[in-house]
Scaffold this active site. Structure first.
Site, PDB file in Angstrom:
ATOM      1  N   GLY A  11      32.850  44.243  51.380  1.00 56.29           N
ATOM      2  CA  GLY A  11      33.522  42.706  50.782  1.00 56.29           C
ATOM      3  C   GLY A  11      34.173  43.100  49.678  1.00 56.29           C
ATOM      4  O   GLY A  11      33.491  43.123  48.466  1.00 56.29           O
ATOM      5  N   VAL A  14      37.840  39.950  44.951  1.00 54.17           N
ATOM      6  CA  VAL A  14      37.940  40.104  43.677  1.00 54.17           C
ATOM      7  C   VAL A  14      36.536  40.487  43.027  1.00 54.17           C
ATOM      8  O   VAL A  14      36.343  41.473  42.138  1.00 54.17           O
ATOM      9  CB  VAL A  14      38.320  38.788  42.806  1.00 54.17           C
ATOM     10  CG1 VAL A  14      38.618  39.090  41.489  1.00 54.17           C
ATOM     11  CG2 VAL A  14      39.684  38.345  43.676  1.00 54.17           C
ATOM     12  N   ASN A  34      35.546  47.304  53.752  1.00 50.74           N
ATOM     13  CA  ASN A  34      36.135  45.994  53.673  1.00 50.74           C
ATOM     14  C   ASN A  34      36.641  45.832  55.344  1.00 50.74           C
ATOM     15  O   ASN A  34      36.813  46.854  55.895  1.00 50.74           O
ATOM     16  CB  ASN A  34      37.373  45.788  53.161  1.00 50.74           C
ATOM     17  CG  ASN A  34      37.583  44.281  52.894  1.00 50.74           C
ATOM     18  OD1 ASN A  34      36.783  43.386  52.210  1.00 50.74           O
ATOM     19  ND2 ASN A  34      38.466  43.720  53.426  1.00 50.74           N
ATOM     20  N   SER A  36      39.012  44.328  56.827  1.00 51.17           N
ATOM     21  CA  SER A  36      40.249  44.845  56.887  1.00 51.17           C
ATOM     22  C   SER A  36      40.502  46.047  55.832  1.00 51.17           C
ATOM     23  O   SER A  36      40.393  45.606  54.665  1.00 51.17           O
ATOM     24  CB  SER A  36      41.365  43.789  56.735  1.00 51.17           C
ATOM     25  OG  SER A  36      40.836  42.790  55.551  1.00 51.17           O
ATOM     26  N   SER A 130      26.626  36.536  37.743  1.00 48.76           N
ATOM     27  CA  SER A 130      27.492  35.553  36.964  1.00 48.76           C
ATOM     28  C   SER A 130      28.359  36.075  36.135  1.00 48.76           C
ATOM     29  O   SER A 130      28.041  37.272  35.778  1.00 48.76           O
ATOM     30  CB  SER A 130      26.521  34.364  36.170  1.00 48.76           C
ATOM     31  OG  SER A 130      27.304  33.523  35.736  1.00 48.76           O
ATOM     32  N   GLY A 131      29.476  35.530  36.016  1.00 48.34           N
ATOM     33  CA  GLY A 131      30.408  36.070  34.851  1.00 48.34           C
ATOM     34  C   GLY A 131      31.783  36.142  35.308  1.00 48.34           C
ATOM     35  O   GLY A 131      32.839  36.367  34.778  1.00 48.34           O
ATOM     36  N   LYS A 184      20.031  31.600  40.055  1.00 48.43           N
ATOM     37  CA  LYS A 184      21.704  31.485  40.030  1.00 48.43           C
ATOM     38  C   LYS A 184      22.046  30.249  40.293  1.00 48.43           C
ATOM     39  O   LYS A 184      22.833  29.812  39.722  1.00 48.43           O
ATOM     40  CB  LYS A 184      22.053  32.711  40.784  1.00 48.43           C
ATOM     41  CG  LYS A 184      23.701  32.362  40.950  1.00 48.43           C
ATOM     42  CD  LYS A 184      24.364  32.989  39.584  1.00 48.43           C
ATOM     43  CE  LYS A 184      25.946  32.841  39.371  1.00 48.43           C
ATOM     44  NZ  LYS A 184      26.799  32.148  40.443  1.00 48.43           N
ATOM     45  N   HIS A 187      21.615  28.169  37.323  1.00 54.30           N
ATOM     46  CA  HIS A 187      22.465  28.550  36.194  1.00 54.30           C
ATOM     47  C   HIS A 187      23.922  27.778  36.518  1.00 54.30           C
ATOM     48  O   HIS A 187      24.361  26.941  35.626  1.00 54.30           O
ATOM     49  CB  HIS A 187      22.715  29.957  36.349  1.00 54.30           C
ATOM     50  CG  HIS A 187      24.123  30.200  35.628  1.00 54.30           C
ATOM     51  ND1 HIS A 187      25.232  30.399  36.150  1.00 54.30           N
ATOM     52  CD2 HIS A 187      24.185  31.026  34.268  1.00 54.30           C
ATOM     53  CE1 HIS A 187      26.047  30.774  35.339  1.00 54.30           C
ATOM     54  NE2 HIS A 187      25.828  31.112  34.430  1.00 54.30           N
ATOM     55  N   LYS A 262      32.607  24.523  44.769  1.00 51.60           N
ATOM     56  CA  LYS A 262      32.274  25.213  45.719  1.00 51.60           C
ATOM     57  C   LYS A 262      30.740  24.933  46.525  1.00 51.60           C
ATOM     58  O   LYS A 262      30.416  25.581  47.562  1.00 51.60           O
ATOM     59  CB  LYS A 262      32.398  26.710  45.666  1.00 51.60           C
ATOM     60  CG  LYS A 262      34.093  27.317  45.571  1.00 51.60           C
ATOM     61  CD  LYS A 262      34.307  28.551  45.733  1.00 51.60           C
ATOM     62  CE  LYS A 262      34.305  29.381  44.412  1.00 51.60           C
ATOM     63  NZ  LYS A 262      35.064  29.022  43.340  1.00 51.60           N
TER      64      LYS A 262
END
Ligand code: 6PG
Length: 488
Positions: A11, A14, A34, A36, A130-131, A184, A187, A262
């Site tokens: 995966g 980004v 990945n 694709s 996170s970040g 998380k 958070h 989200k």
């Protein structure tokens, strides 16, 4: 294919791509895959020079590239995609291998997946990361769930790529099964509250103090050098100082005001209701986003009467800004406290042994809510790990005491002028609720007993009681033992 890779990432969006690069930059050999293949190619072509990548075209190739026990990190969209990837890879793995889910999965899904994979001898390690993009590449905050056994093998690698504060990694084993993803999620709930509080502070400085976005950016910068020092204050200043290239005006004025999400904030609130954890500032922040997107409803309300505008002169505006700082700080302490309370409730509910000081430690850098005051939160929980609330710690208690007047005045000013401050108000109401000697919920118990014989407890006798409303000969019956009080 030779099994040389220390870890594999499948995966390569980004976050996945940047985590893979982060591992490679730390000297690990990283298998990359990945669905694709073009993303795999793009990664190795663009960043191949950064370290040792092993590109894999198929699931079989990918698994074959991993040294044993295999560490396979999945960075796909939470939900069905995660289940699909697990289904694809689990049959290729052996007992002792690890699947690390680094997405924003719902902790209940993580618990389910962990239980299923455990039966096959595979460790499923739900991991909150996170970040954002930048953190994934240069050092995120990492909240790891799953077994301690898996962490013993995996932890050092994750600690290596995490952010560091004075050499201490912002990465820890939080607790078993879904504990990492749970923390998380909280958070993110705190992130929502923090962002909403900053948005309300901005609104007040603009509408009450009459400051321009650029001037507010300067105020935020000043705040950022004090007790409010945090990533979110810093980036808020940057956003407010930004000029729109098309109009030449403030960027914030051309952005549509419907806030997206989200879903992790929503999950926090939904879960908090199940745990009876009163995370009201987080809830208001989440509802504020929802309300902002309700166009038709807002159109129906638009034009209804509001408060009165009272212009302030320069000195008054500066004094007001300083009051907003106090209100913001006090509300922020409450919002974070609500998050910690929720984690405590969940730990009791799910049998997680969560060290609250550790949570503060690993949030000091790398993550979105990183803030200087987390150092003090950590110290407070280190001194008293079972502390019920941050507000019992002397330093925080004193600060909140000092913030009283400005905190209340800020909210009163907003209310008089008709400026919505749902998160500020919720934080103050939470404070006033929890510190109250008696709450009017006694009346609610009476109402419940009146219409539904739901019974009530008494302050002067143990047991549960029902009043025979309207029957003067038989005023009250003791109906049972006192219920075990639910702390939450
Ligand atoms: C992080 C963030 C991240 C989250 C975004 C978007 O810790 O890096 O919490 O995981 O997905 O902040 O959240 P919303 O789209 O719900 O605002």
């Amino acid at each position: 294919m030779q099994a040389t890779a220390h870890i594999g990432v499948t995966g390569l969006g980004v976050m996945g791509r940047n985590l893979a690069r982060n591992f490679a930059r730390h000297g690990y050999t990283v298998a990359v895959h990945n669905r694709s293949a073009f993303r795999t190619r793009a990664l190795t072509e663009e960043f191949g020079h950064e370290g040792a990548f092993v590109p894999a075209r198929t699931a079989e190739e990918f698994v074959a590239a991993l040294e044993r026990p295999r560490r396979l990190m999945i960075m796909v969209q939470a939900g069905a995609a995660t289940d699909a990837v697990i289904e694809e890879f689990a049959p290729l793995l052996e007992p002792g291998d690890m699947i690390i889910d680094g997405g924003n999965a719902h902790f209940a899904d993580t618990r389910r997946r962990e239980a299923v994979l455990k039966e096959r001898g595979i460790h499923f390690v739900g991991t909150g990361i996170s970040g954002g993009e930048e953190g994934a590449l240069n050092g995120p905050s990492i909240m790891v769930g799953g077994s301690a056994e898996a962490y013993a093998v995996l932890g050092p690698m994750l600690e290596d790529i995490s952010a560091k504060v004075d050499g201490e990694p912002c990465c820890a084993h939080i607790g078993s099964d879904g504990a990492g993803h749970f923390v998380k999620m909280v958070h993110n709930g705190i992130e929502y509250a923090d962002m909403q509080l900053l948005a309300e502070a901005y609104d007040l400085l603009r509408q009450v103090a009459g400051y321009s976005p650029g001037e507010i950016a300067d105020v935020f910068r000043t705040w950022n050098s004090g007790r409010l020092d945090s990533y979110l204050v810093q980036i808020s200043a940057e956003v407010l100082a930004h000029t729109d290239a098309h109009t030449g005006g403030p960027f914030v004025d051309v952005v549509a005001d419907a806030a997206g999400q989200k879903g992790t904030g929503r999950w926090t609130v939904q879960t908090a209701l199940d745990l009876a954890a009163p995370v009201t500032a987080i809830a208001q922040a989440t509802f504020a986003r929802a309300a902002s997107g309700r166009r038709a409803l807002r159109a129906a309300y638009r034009g209804l009467p509001g408060g009165v505008q009272v212009p302030l002169n320069g000195t008054e505006a500066a004094r007001f800004a300083s009051r907003v700082e106090s209100a913001l700080y006090a509300s922020k302490v409450i919002a974070y406290d609500q998050g910690w309370t929720m984690i405590q409730s969940a730990a009791a509910e799910y049998g997680w042994d969560i060290d609250l000081a550790t949570v503060a430690r690993i949030w000091r850098d790398g993550c979105i809510i990183r803030a200087a005051f987390l150092d003090r939160v950590r110290a407070a929980y280190t001194a008293d790990p079972a502390m019920n609330s941050l507000l019992v710690e002397k330093g925080f208690a004193e600060e909140i005491a000092q913030a009283q007047v400005p905190w209340r005045e800020t909210i009163a000013s907003a209310t008089r002028r008709g400026i919505p401050v749902p998160a500020f108000s919720a934080a103050l109401a939470s404070y006033d609720t929890l510190r109250a000697e008696r709450l009017p919920t006694a009346l609610i118990q009476g109402q419940r007993d009146f219409f539904g014989a739901h019974t009530y407890g008494r302050v002067d006798r143990s047991g549960t009681f029902h009043t025979h409303w309207g029957e003067s000969e038989r005023p009250e019956t003791r109906t049972g033992e006192s219920p075990a009080g639910k702390e939450g």
